[in-house]
Design a protein around this motif. Structure first.
Motif, PDB file in Angstrom:
ATOM      1  N   ASN A  66       0.990  -1.469  -0.179  1.00 54.56           N
ATOM      2  CA  ASN A  66      -0.082   0.112  -0.140  1.00 54.56           C
ATOM      3  C   ASN A  66       0.758   1.175   0.004  1.00 54.56           C
ATOM      4  OD1 ASN A  66      -1.890   2.131   0.454  1.00 54.56           O
ATOM      5  ND2 ASN A  66      -2.887   1.085   1.952  1.00 54.56           N
ATOM      6  N   GLN A  67       1.174   1.652  -1.271  1.00 56.47           N
ATOM      7  CA  GLN A  67       2.242   2.817  -1.265  1.00 56.47           C
ATOM      8  C   GLN A  67       1.329   4.291  -1.092  1.00 56.47           C
ATOM      9  OE1 GLN A  67       5.376   2.691  -1.985  1.00 56.47           O
ATOM     10  NE2 GLN A  67       5.201   0.390  -2.342  1.00 56.47           N
ATOM     11  N   ALA A  68      -0.012   4.081  -0.550  1.00 52.96           N
ATOM     12  CA  ALA A  68      -0.543   5.305  -0.105  1.00 52.96           C
ATOM     13  C   ALA A  68      -0.305   5.805   1.390  1.00 52.96           C
ATOM     14  CB  ALA A  68      -1.893   5.274  -0.389  1.00 52.96           C
ATOM     15  N   VAL A  69      -0.038   4.723   2.263  1.00 61.55           N
ATOM     16  CA  VAL A  69       0.258   4.999   3.430  1.00 61.55           C
ATOM     17  C   VAL A  69       1.323   6.360   3.822  1.00 61.55           C
ATOM     18  CG1 VAL A  69       0.584   4.094   5.765  1.00 61.55           C
ATOM     19  CG2 VAL A  69      -0.686   2.674   4.074  1.00 61.55           C
ATOM     20  N   ALA A  70       1.101   7.081   4.650  1.00 59.71           N
ATOM     21  CA  ALA A  70       2.112   8.122   4.772  1.00 59.71           C
ATOM     22  C   ALA A  70       2.924   7.549   5.821  1.00 59.71           C
ATOM     23  CB  ALA A  70       1.508   9.497   5.306  1.00 59.71           C
ATOM     24  N   LEU A  71       4.244   7.404   5.836  1.00 56.27           N
ATOM     25  CA  LEU A  71       5.286   6.996   6.568  1.00 56.27           C
ATOM     26  C   LEU A  71       5.640   7.906   7.671  1.00 56.27           C
ATOM     27  CD1 LEU A  71       7.901   5.027   4.365  1.00 56.27           C
ATOM     28  CD2 LEU A  71       5.702   4.093   5.503  1.00 56.27           C
ATOM     29  N   LYS A  72       5.948   7.269   8.935  1.00 55.28           N
ATOM     30  CA  LYS A  72       6.249   8.261  10.182  1.00 55.28           C
ATOM     31  C   LYS A  72       7.443   7.471  10.678  1.00 55.28           C
ATOM     32  CE  LYS A  72       1.206   8.765  11.047  1.00 55.28           C
ATOM     33  NZ  LYS A  72       0.269   8.156  12.030  1.00 55.28           N
ATOM     34  N   TRP A 111       7.204  -2.410   9.353  1.00 57.73           N
ATOM     35  CA  TRP A 111       6.613  -1.372   9.286  1.00 57.73           C
ATOM     36  C   TRP A 111       5.040  -1.748   9.549  1.00 57.73           C
ATOM     37  CZ3 TRP A 111       2.891   0.919   5.438  1.00 57.73           C
ATOM     38  CH2 TRP A 111       2.098   0.001   4.457  1.00 57.73           C
ATOM     39  N   GLU A 112       4.221  -0.785   9.863  1.00 59.57           N
ATOM     40  CA  GLU A 112       2.867  -1.031  10.254  1.00 59.57           C
ATOM     41  C   GLU A 112       1.871  -0.291   9.284  1.00 59.57           C
ATOM     42  OE1 GLU A 112      -0.200  -2.387  11.356  1.00 59.57           O
ATOM     43  OE2 GLU A 112       0.992  -3.118  12.870  1.00 59.57           O
ATOM     44  N   ALA A 136       2.041   3.057  15.458  1.00 61.87           N
ATOM     45  CA  ALA A 136       0.683   3.269  14.805  1.00 61.87           C
ATOM     46  C   ALA A 136       0.880   3.420  13.304  1.00 61.87           C
ATOM     47  CB  ALA A 136       0.294   4.620  15.252  1.00 61.87           C
ATOM     48  N   GLY A 137      -0.417   3.352  12.404  1.00 63.43           N
ATOM     49  CA  GLY A 137      -0.313   3.135  11.188  1.00 63.43           C
ATOM     50  C   GLY A 137       0.904   4.044  10.499  1.00 63.43           C
ATOM     51  N   GLY A 138       1.598   3.708   9.517  1.00 59.82           N
ATOM     52  CA  GLY A 138       2.616   4.358   8.918  1.00 59.82           C
ATOM     53  C   GLY A 138       3.932   4.160   9.727  1.00 59.82           C
ATOM     54  N   SER A 139       4.239   3.678  10.824  1.00 62.82           N
ATOM     55  CA  SER A 139       5.368   3.499  11.494  1.00 62.82           C
ATOM     56  C   SER A 139       6.356   2.481  10.944  1.00 62.82           C
ATOM     57  CB  SER A 139       5.172   3.379  12.978  1.00 62.82           C
ATOM     58  OG  SER A 139       4.363   4.496  13.689  1.00 62.82           O
ATOM     59  N   TRP A 140       7.585   2.695  11.029  1.00 64.55           N
ATOM     60  CA  TRP A 140       8.469   1.930  10.234  1.00 64.55           C
ATOM     61  C   TRP A 140       9.751   1.802  11.290  1.00 64.55           C
ATOM     62  CZ3 TRP A 140      13.292   3.375   8.422  1.00 64.55           C
ATOM     63  CH2 TRP A 140      13.469   4.527   8.095  1.00 64.55           C
ATOM     64  N   LYS A 141      10.369   0.560  11.321  1.00 66.59           N
ATOM     65  CA  LYS A 141      11.514   0.588  11.987  1.00 66.59           C
ATOM     66  C   LYS A 141      12.774  -0.096  11.375  1.00 66.59           C
ATOM     67  CE  LYS A 141       8.946   0.524  16.503  1.00 66.59           C
ATOM     68  NZ  LYS A 141       7.972   0.777  16.117  1.00 66.59           N
ATOM     69  N   ARG A 142      13.909   0.301  11.502  1.00 69.23           N
ATOM     70  CA  ARG A 142      15.074  -0.393  10.818  1.00 69.23           C
ATOM     71  C   ARG A 142      15.760  -1.053  12.191  1.00 69.23           C
ATOM     72  NH1 ARG A 142      20.774   1.157   9.577  1.00 69.23           N
ATOM     73  NH2 ARG A 142      21.413  -0.023   7.774  1.00 69.23           N
ATOM     74  N   LEU A 143      15.774  -2.376  12.377  1.00 70.38           N
ATOM     75  CA  LEU A 143      16.012  -3.230  13.718  1.00 70.38           C
ATOM     76  C   LEU A 143      17.342  -3.865  13.573  1.00 70.38           C
ATOM     77  CD1 LEU A 143      12.661  -4.389  14.743  1.00 70.38           C
ATOM     78  CD2 LEU A 143      13.597  -2.529  15.476  1.00 70.38           C
ATOM     79  N   GLY A 144      18.004  -3.978  14.253  1.00 65.47           N
ATOM     80  CA  GLY A 144      19.348  -4.862  14.520  1.00 65.47           C
ATOM     81  C   GLY A 144      20.633  -3.860  14.779  1.00 65.47           C
ATOM     82  N   PRO A 145      21.906  -4.250  14.589  1.00 63.63           N
ATOM     83  CA  PRO A 145      22.116  -5.636  14.022  1.00 63.63           C
ATOM     84  C   PRO A 145      22.224  -6.668  14.996  1.00 63.63           C
ATOM     85  CG  PRO A 145      24.126  -4.196  14.513  1.00 63.63           C
ATOM     86  CD  PRO A 145      22.973  -3.314  14.579  1.00 63.63           C
ATOM     87  N   TRP A 146      21.823  -7.962  14.450  1.00 65.38           N
ATOM     88  CA  TRP A 146      22.084  -8.952  15.159  1.00 65.38           C
ATOM     89  C   TRP A 146      23.082  -9.902  14.422  1.00 65.38           C
ATOM     90  CZ3 TRP A 146      16.887  -7.685  13.842  1.00 65.38           C
ATOM     91  CH2 TRP A 146      16.223  -6.969  14.836  1.00 65.38           C
TER      92      TRP A 146
END
Length: 974
Positions: A66-72, A111-112, A136-146
């Motif tokens: 869904n490319q319409a979601v505004a990312l946060k 992401w969510e 919340a909707g639009g949230s994203w995270k870059r997790l790591g490193p492991w």
């Protein structure tokens, strides 16, 4: 959110999980591969990403885009495209093959797209993140490193959610080497402004921001929205609660532009009316330039400085000052006081031109003291003995006798149970019973009876499992004491994504109120509005309890207990825990076999079906018998150390899905802020307990001394016992409070010694009759010119009736008759509800958190869902009707009437027995005549109502008893 193993969170969070190397990283790592799990090949941060058709990539899960979601927060177009196309589900597995055999580092994008979900991440089947919220909707995270070592050239990344949830995995980066992995590359804001830059901002941008944005997003806003300040360059760069709002040079990826375009209703700004298209175009052009901003004032820093806590000012508040050691005041009536306590009280009275009342009569005094210390009426024999004792130590003997009574702990233990919101049920939607909770209740009663020093009383409740013990019995007792923490309320019906943060909030809220007299939990979402308690302090305390394992009481979707603590000596706990694990494993095996048989039944017919049904019956019987088989030791509803001790991340605005900075575990800053030692690998609860019980802590002794005073006089010297902060009331006698607190500490924190200090004072022994002048000038009796008149609380009223009926059960209370766990089928629509009749003292009644005991609800009993520092006193028709009609009252009236009739052969003698037993005094001549007249009329009315002749006399006396029980003199202490 329960981040039970998280060390750090953020867009480039570094989480090193158990089982993975955590060596110090050296030079930069080397990029190996990156994979867009549900999309084409692309380039991000100048690195080539492979698409979902990459070689040696195996993905298990559903695809979503869904490319319409505004990312946060906002990000560059290529990364945004990758993030918004993902693989999702409650179970997602990604295997990347063709890797070298050397150890590598893994980074995962999640992401969510909708509402926050809770999930676990695993690398090579080993957990690296547990119970993380997606946001919340639009949230994203870059997790790591492991760190992970490929197995046969393959690394596996997995995500798991509760069965009703889903998680989105968007991309994976794989790096080699031991170095540091670069963070997300972002465009830089323009720093060297030209004249054209400045002119464009001043003519095109600033007017738009001032007119349409400053009302909610500036340092002058009445209430700052979203943590975003647009009135300075620093505020623009910082962004808000959802991250950056401008990506320089990229208007399409900037949240500010998305908001003013009203493309997403949830982000639309201003929310009511879209700004003109020309103004939007100007903002787009400005962002495309790199957002040049000539403003130099740092409103972010200024606002932070303005809102920062003034610690010097905070320490000037009376309750945060060190305990003073006031000298005994000089008084005019030098012969009246018998102690310094009296001098403090008399000094205030003389200052206001008032005089103390006369001394109370001995009959009044013994009734007052007996109810105060035991919650029971004195017997006629005890009254006679006191009246006959003419020595100067007569009342001292009474106080010592009452303090030595086992009923003392029952009375004063109940006061403490009010404060810690004790309940025998969990408080979740189904209010599951906790059969083991009564052990903590009994521990409290025993602690008061043996005069456990209050500082040790604190330590055992917070960290009894971490304290050394002289013997096995002490170790078990201290373990049970941690039921204080375990007793925190439970919420909802969910299991895998249980809202543990709410249970921890309930813990911190009660800890602050009970021990410190502070509303600490008001700092959960923001710095405390009135007291010097920042949000960081709340989460510093949160870490102690996030590092603690709470027992599981059962809940609608998992209707069985777990994580209880074996009640054995410390040396046997490992062995006992292994036995519990083996028991649970075998039970699960039997349940699985039973379910397997049930699943096979649908394909069976005829004799074969009957055979399977017989096997199912046998299997169910085996499960029931195994479940009923007790462990070789008892279990305590207590806490233990969690698998790993961690510091907590601040939850922005109290939302666990929005983690902020991680805060080290420490005590409240205003009270010293002592940090947990870096090498302390425990939860730190013992450190916390030691800080709470430190004599240098100015609150602990004051708060408890005030509680003890409260239960003797009906009102504390501080009228708000749970709030010594600015929203509470200041002490009426501050010097007296500090004198009592010092005396309390110097006595070795002896509660019984403080009772003696208060009760042997002349102030305590005053009559309850006030002069007309005192009533006029001090209507609330805050100056204590006389003893306050008080009504019996719910427990004392019920217990007094049991005593009069002569049938109070004083044997050990034991367990409540809860249904066995095998029968627990409670739901939010069919919650646990029960009332267990008992002739034991009221402190032993089963107390539900949601469904209050009907009697206690009528007579203002404590609220089991929240700390009750002071009982309210209401007067309602229901109370009068209860004393007239309730079967319990009729039963006790019948038993008391039988005792009255058996006490003497003549009516006057019987009436005297009734008065002496119920009111603690002899009946006057007019009262005897009134009672005899009442009895005659009762006999006539009973005869007219065709009462059986052999019941008529008993019924008449029972009627008189019920009349006695409704007298003010019975239900009031003075």
């Amino acid at each position: 959110m329960n981040r039970s193993r998280l060390a750090l969170l953020g867009l480039s969070a570094c989480l090193l999980a158990p089982g993975f190397s955590s060596r110090v990283l050296a030079a930069d790592a080397v990029f190996l591969r990156a994979l867009n799990l549900n999309g084409p090949a692309l380039e991000i941060d100048g690195r080539k990403w492979e698409g979902s058709n990459a070689a040696k990539l195996v993905v298990s899960g559903k695809v979503f885009e869904n490319q319409a979601v505004a990312l946060k927060p906002t990000t560059d177009p290529a990364r945004a495209r990758m993030i918004r196309s993902s693989v999702w589900g409650s179970k997602v597995d990604v295997s990347v093959g063709g890797l070298p055999s050397a150890e590598c580092q893994i980074v995962v994008y999640v992401w969510e797209d909708n509402h926050t979900e809770q999930f676990d991440l695993l690398v090579n089947d080993k957990p690296v993140v547990e119970k993380l919220h997606s946001g919340a909707g639009g949230s994203w995270k870059r997790l790591g490193p492991w760190r992970a070592t490929p197995v046969d050239g393959t690394v596996k990344v997995s995500a798991r959610t509760p069965s009703h949830g889903a998680v989105n995995l968007s991309g994976i980066e794989i790096w080699t080497g031991e170095g540091t992995i670069p963070g997300v590359t972002s465009a830089a804001f323009v720093t060297e402004l030209t004249a054209d830059h400045a002119a464009f901002f001043e003519s095109k941008v600033r007017p738009v921001l001032v007119e349409h944005c400053y009302e909610c997003h500036s340092s002058t806003a009445k209430k700052l929205k979203g943590g975003l300040m647009l009135d300075s360059r620093a505020g623009i760069i910082k962004g808000g609660d959802n991250g950056q709002v401008i990506l320089p040079g990229q208007p399409e990826s900037s949240m500010l532009i998305q908001s003013v375009r009203h493309a997403d209703p949830d982000l639309a700004m201003p929310p009511k009316k879209k700004i003109p298209d020309l103004a939007i175009a100007d903002l787009e052009a400005w962002v495309r330039m790199g957002a040049p901003d000539p403003r130099t004032e740092n409103t972010v820093a200024a606002a932070a400085s303005k809102s920062a806590i003034d610690w010097n000012k905070g320490r000037q508040w009376w309750s945060f000052r060190s305990l003073a050691k006031p000298s005994s005041p000089v008084v005019k009536q030098t012969r009246w006081p018998v102690s310094d306590l009296d001098r403090f009280v008399l000094a205030r009275l003389e200052k206001e031109g008032l005089k103390p009342a006369a001394d109370a009569e001995k009959r009044v005094l013994i009734r007052r003291a007996t109810f105060d210390l035991t919650g029971l009426p004195p017997t006629p024999a005890e009254i006679d003995a006191f009246l006959a004792d003419k020595s100067s130590k007569a009342f001292t003997k009474v106080v010592d006798r009452l303090l030595a009574s086992p009923h003392y702990g029952e009375r004063w233990g109940r006061h403490w149970l009010d404060v810690v919101r004790y309940a025998d049920t969990a408080g979740d939607n189904s209010d599951f019973p906790i059969p083991q909770m009564r052990r903590y209740r009994d521990w409290v009663i025993h602690a008061f009876n043996r005069d456990l020093p209050y500082d040790q009383f604190i330590r055992e409740q917070l960290a009894g499992d971490l304290l050394p013990s002289d013997n096995a019995d002490d170790a078990k007792e201290r373990l049970v004491a941690t039921g204080y923490i375990a007793n925190a309320r439970r919420f909802g019906s969910r299991v895998d994504d249980y809202p543990q943060h709410l249970t921890i909030e309930d813990t911190i809220d009660n800890l602050g109120r009970a021990f410190l007299g502070l509303t600490v939990s008001c700092a959960r979402c923001h710095d405390h509005k009135f007291d010097p308690i920042p949000t960081a302090d709340y989460y510093a305390l949160y870490g102690f309890f996030q590092s603690t394992r709470y027992p599981w009481p059962g809940i609608e979707l998992e209707q069985k207990q777990r994580d209880l603590v074996p009640l054995v000596e410390p040396a046997r706990r490992t062995e006992a825990n292994s036995a519990i694990k083996a028991h649970d494993t075998e039970k699960r095996r039997l349940e699985k076999e039973t379910q397997k048989l049930k699943d096979s039944l649908k394909d069976k017919t005829g004799d074969e079906k009957k055979s399977v049904e017989a096997k199912i019956a046998d299997a169910e019987k085996a499960v029931k018998e195994f479940t009923a088989k007790p462990l070789p030791f008892e279990l305590a509803y207590a806490v233990a150390e969690a698998g790993k001790a961690v510091n907590a991340a601040i939850q922005i605005k109290g939302d666990p899905a929005k983690p902020g900075d991680v805060v080290g575990r420490r005590f409240l800053t205003i009270l010293g802020g002592q940090e947990l030692a870096p090498d302390d690998q425990t939860s730190g609860r013992l450190h916390l307990a030691n800080r709470l019980s430190d004599p240098a802590n100015p609150l602990t002794a004051r708060v408890m001394a005030n509680r003890i005073w409260l239960h003797h006089f009906g009102k504390g010297l501080v009228p708000t016992p749970n709030d010594f902060g600015k929203q509470g009331k200041t002490p009426t006698h501050p010097e007296l409070l500090d004198w009592l607190a010092n005396r309390f500490i110097e006595s070795g924190w002896s509660i019984k010694d403080l009772h003696r200090t208060i009760m042997l004072s002349r102030t305590y022994q005053l009559a309850g009759v006030r002069s007309e002048e005192a009533t006029t000038r001090d209507p609330n009796n805050e100056l204590l010119s006389s003893f306050p008149r008080r009504r019996l609380d719910a427990e004392s009223l019920r217990d007094a009736m049991l005593v009069l009926g002569g049938n109070m059960d004083t044997t050990p209370a034991g367990a409540h008759p809860f249904p066995p766990q095998s029968e627990w089928k409670f739901t939010q629509h069919n919650p646990f509800k029960a009332v267990y009749d008992s002739k034991r003292r009221s402190v032993y009644l089963m107390t539900q958190r949601i469904q209050r005991h009907p009697y206690l609800a009528i007579f203002d009993g404590a609220d089991p869902s929240a700390s009750t520092p002071v009982r309210t006193t209401s007067t309602t028709p229901l109370q009068a009707l209860f004393l007239l009609n309730d079967p319990f009252v009729h039963g006790q009236s019948r038993e008391f009437a039988n005792r009255i009739v058996a006490s003497a052969k003549d009516e006057p003698g019987r009436i005297q027995f009734a008065y002496r037993s119920a009111l603690g005094r002899a009946a006057e001549r007019t009262e005897i005549e009134q009672c005899r007249s009442f009895l005659r009329n009762a006999r006539v009315q009973l005869a007219e109502s065709r009462t059986a002749l052999d019941q008529l006399e008993a019924e008449a006396w029972q009627s008189m008893v019920r009349a006695l029980l409704r007298l003010n003199e019975f239900v009031y202490v003075d």
